[in-house]
Structures are given as structure tokens and as C-alpha cells.
Design an enzyme around this catalytic site. Structure first.
Site, PDB file in Angstrom:
ATOM      1  N   CYS A 140       5.089   7.338  13.893  1.00 60.09           N
ATOM      2  CA  CYS A 140       5.983   8.111  13.026  1.00 60.09           C
ATOM      3  C   CYS A 140       5.971   9.589  13.403  1.00 60.09           C
ATOM      4  O   CYS A 140       7.019  10.238  13.459  1.00 60.09           O
ATOM      5  CB  CYS A 140       5.571   7.940  11.562  1.00 60.09           C
ATOM      6  N   CYS A 169     -27.083  -8.995   9.638  1.00 59.54           N
ATOM      7  CA  CYS A 169     -27.289  -8.094   8.496  1.00 59.54           C
ATOM      8  C   CYS A 169     -26.436  -8.485   7.293  1.00 59.54           C
ATOM      9  O   CYS A 169     -26.894  -8.419   6.151  1.00 59.54           O
ATOM     10  CB  CYS A 169     -26.968  -6.654   8.889  1.00 59.54           C
ATOM     11  N   HIS A 170     -25.194  -8.875   7.558  1.00 58.67           N
ATOM     12  CA  HIS A 170     -24.234  -9.068   6.467  1.00 58.67           C
ATOM     13  C   HIS A 170     -23.977 -10.529   6.110  1.00 58.67           C
ATOM     14  O   HIS A 170     -23.197 -10.805   5.191  1.00 58.67           O
ATOM     15  CB  HIS A 170     -22.907  -8.394   6.838  1.00 58.67           C
ATOM     16  N   ARG A 221       0.464   3.190  13.629  1.00 59.81           N
ATOM     17  CA  ARG A 221       1.775   3.348  12.978  1.00 59.81           C
ATOM     18  C   ARG A 221       2.034   4.807  12.602  1.00 59.81           C
ATOM     19  O   ARG A 221       3.142   5.315  12.775  1.00 59.81           O
ATOM     20  CB  ARG A 221       1.839   2.457  11.734  1.00 59.81           C
ATOM     21  N   CYS A 281      11.179  10.662   4.236  1.00 58.96           N
ATOM     22  CA  CYS A 281      11.604   9.266   4.388  1.00 58.96           C
ATOM     23  C   CYS A 281      11.080   8.395   3.267  1.00 58.96           C
ATOM     24  O   CYS A 281      11.832   7.690   2.591  1.00 58.96           O
ATOM     25  CB  CYS A 281      11.116   8.704   5.727  1.00 58.96           C
ATOM     26  N   HIS A 282       9.760   8.472   3.045  1.00 56.32           N
ATOM     27  CA  HIS A 282       9.104   7.464   2.219  1.00 56.32           C
ATOM     28  C   HIS A 282       9.127   7.764   0.725  1.00 56.32           C
ATOM     29  O   HIS A 282       8.819   6.872  -0.077  1.00 56.32           O
ATOM     30  CB  HIS A 282       7.676   7.258   2.701  1.00 56.32           C
ATOM     31  N   CYS A 335       6.566  13.250   5.992  1.00 58.02           N
ATOM     32  CA  CYS A 335       6.511  11.824   5.645  1.00 58.02           C
ATOM     33  C   CYS A 335       7.308  11.565   4.367  1.00 58.02           C
ATOM     34  O   CYS A 335       8.012  10.552   4.235  1.00 58.02           O
ATOM     35  CB  CYS A 335       5.074  11.390   5.430  1.00 58.02           C
ATOM     36  N   CYS A 394     -23.264  -8.918  13.628  1.00 55.76           N
ATOM     37  CA  CYS A 394     -22.892  -8.432  12.299  1.00 55.76           C
ATOM     38  C   CYS A 394     -23.463  -9.356  11.231  1.00 55.76           C
ATOM     39  O   CYS A 394     -23.930  -8.912  10.170  1.00 55.76           O
ATOM     40  CB  CYS A 394     -21.375  -8.370  12.160  1.00 55.76           C
TER      41      CYS A 394
END
Length: 224
Positions: free
Chosen positions: A185, A42-43, A181, A143-144, A140, A39
Site C-alpha cells: 500500500c 516448550c509449548h 500488504r 481509502c480505508h 491510509c 517449539c
């Protein structure tokens, strides 16, 4: 987070996620694939070139005509420039590289979703966030948005600001991605989780990151 968890996160010698970030730095500098490139070839120095990158993801990929998450971008770089096989989702290697790249954006304000080309995909993510699904018929947002100031099974219900992914969750005893995650859920409301990397997962991730726009990145974070 409680004070103890915050202290763990803010101390790099105590934050378990830093173990993955350190592995990611080794992978960043190691050559891979038939192109025999790293990586860094190039970076260059990630501390300079990767600063602020994670705060913009998921980002629009012109070649694909759709947004891609940071993990997907890493794999696209591997297959395209290093001529290496893609890393599996939730593998130690992919989480490590993602954590190392994301770490360089600590303190940078999230700007994901600001690209005009992403507007239709942000809208799709919002639709999914609001959509009831599963045997529990929950979205979602139930709850949130509706209950963010309450607790579920002893844990605080948050406003779904994904500022610290990939993050170390004490319940997992491991580092994990935002998509892990989200799948957890979705499984919890007894719905069929989308596959890792599915368009729906990326769009939902994009919408959540756009909700957190202006908040500082804190990856790799620590959560209960």
C-alpha cells in the site's frame, strides 16, 4: 470477498494457505538450533497452548520495552531458546510457522491493543494511519475510512480489519504477512516503504489490529 473466495477460505481442503500451515506444524515439531529443541518441547500441543495467542499480537515485550509482532516473537523464541538463526521475513518457513500458530486462534475474538502498556504505541500507529505521505499525498485513512464502500481498480476498498493474516492473496498466488500488504500500500501511494520489522510497521499493525478488536480471527484467510 465474493462467495467463491469465501468458500475457498472456509474449506481447509481448498484453502491454499493450509499448505503453509501444514508445513508450520512440521516445523513446530522439528528440532532446530544448537539447543536442539523444537517449539513443542516448550509449548507442547499448539492446539492447546497457542489458542488465542495470535489474537493478542502485536504484544508488549517487557524486555524490549516495545511491541513485537507474531513473526518477531517466533524469531525471538528461535534465537533465545533454540539458539537458532532468525528466519527471514516472508520466507516460507516463517510464514508457515506464523500461519500454524495463527490457525490455532481461528474464531477467537481479537484483543490486540488492550494492554495499557501498548496505549502510546497504538496512538503512534493511529498517527501513521492518518498521516499523508508519498507523491500521491494520501493517508491510509483516505481509502480505508473515507472510501471503504467503494472500489479501487476493481477491488473492494476494505475498512482495514486484518483478521486473517498471514493470508493467501490470489493476486500474489502466495501466502503473505500483514507487513507485506502494508508495504504494498505504501509503495502504491509512491512513498518509501518501511523495512520489515521496523517500529513504524509494528505500530501500524498494532493499530489496525486494535481497530478489529472483537472480530474473530480467520487465519490463514483467502483474499482476492
Amino acid at each position: 470477498m465474493g462467495p467463491e473466495t469465501q468458500t475457498m477460505q472456509n474449506d481447509d481442503t481448498a484453502n491454499p494457505g493450509m499448505l503453509w500451515a501444514l508445513d508450520g506444524e512440521k516445523l513446530w515439531n522439528g528440532k532446530a538450533g544448537t539447543a536442539d529443541k523444537s517449539c513443542a518441547d516448550c509449548h507442547n500441543d499448539a492446539r492447546v497452548t497457542m489458542k488465542g495467542v495470535a489474537a493478542r499480537y502485536p504484544a508488549f515485550d517487557k524486555a524490549l520495552g516495545r511491541p513485537v509482532g507474531l513473526e518477531q516473537r517466533i524469531n525471538l523464541e528461535r534465537t533465545g531458546h533454540q539458539q537458532a538463526t532468525p528466519l527471514a521475513y516472508e520466507s516460507r518457513e516463517l510464514l508457515a510457522l506464523t500461519a500454524f500458530v495463527a490457525q490455532q486462534s481461528r474464531g477467537v475474538e481479537i484483543s490486540a491493543g488492550s494492554d495499557p502498556e501498548l496505549e502510546p504505541f497504538v496512538a503512534k500507529g493511529r498517527e501513521l494511519f492518518m498521516q499523508r505521505q508519498g507523491q500521491l499525498n494520501l493517508a491510509c485513512a483516505n481509502c480505508h475510512d473515507d472510501n471503504w464502500d467503494r472500489h479501487l481498480a476493481g477491488s473492494a476498498v476494505t475498512q482495514a480489519h486484518p483478521t486473517g493474516y498471514p493470508e493467501y492473496r490470489l493476486e500474489w498466488q502466495s501466502l503473505g504477512s500483514l507487513q507485506r500488504r502494508l508495504r504494498s500500500c505504501i509503495f502504491g501511494i509512491r512513498a518509501q516503504p518501511y523495512d520489515y520489522g521496523a517500529a513504524e510497521m509494528v505500530e501500524l499493525e498494532l493499530y489496525l489490529m486494535s481497530r478489529a478488536r472483537g472480530m474473530p480471527m480467520e487465519a490463514p484467510a483467502v483474499r482476492p
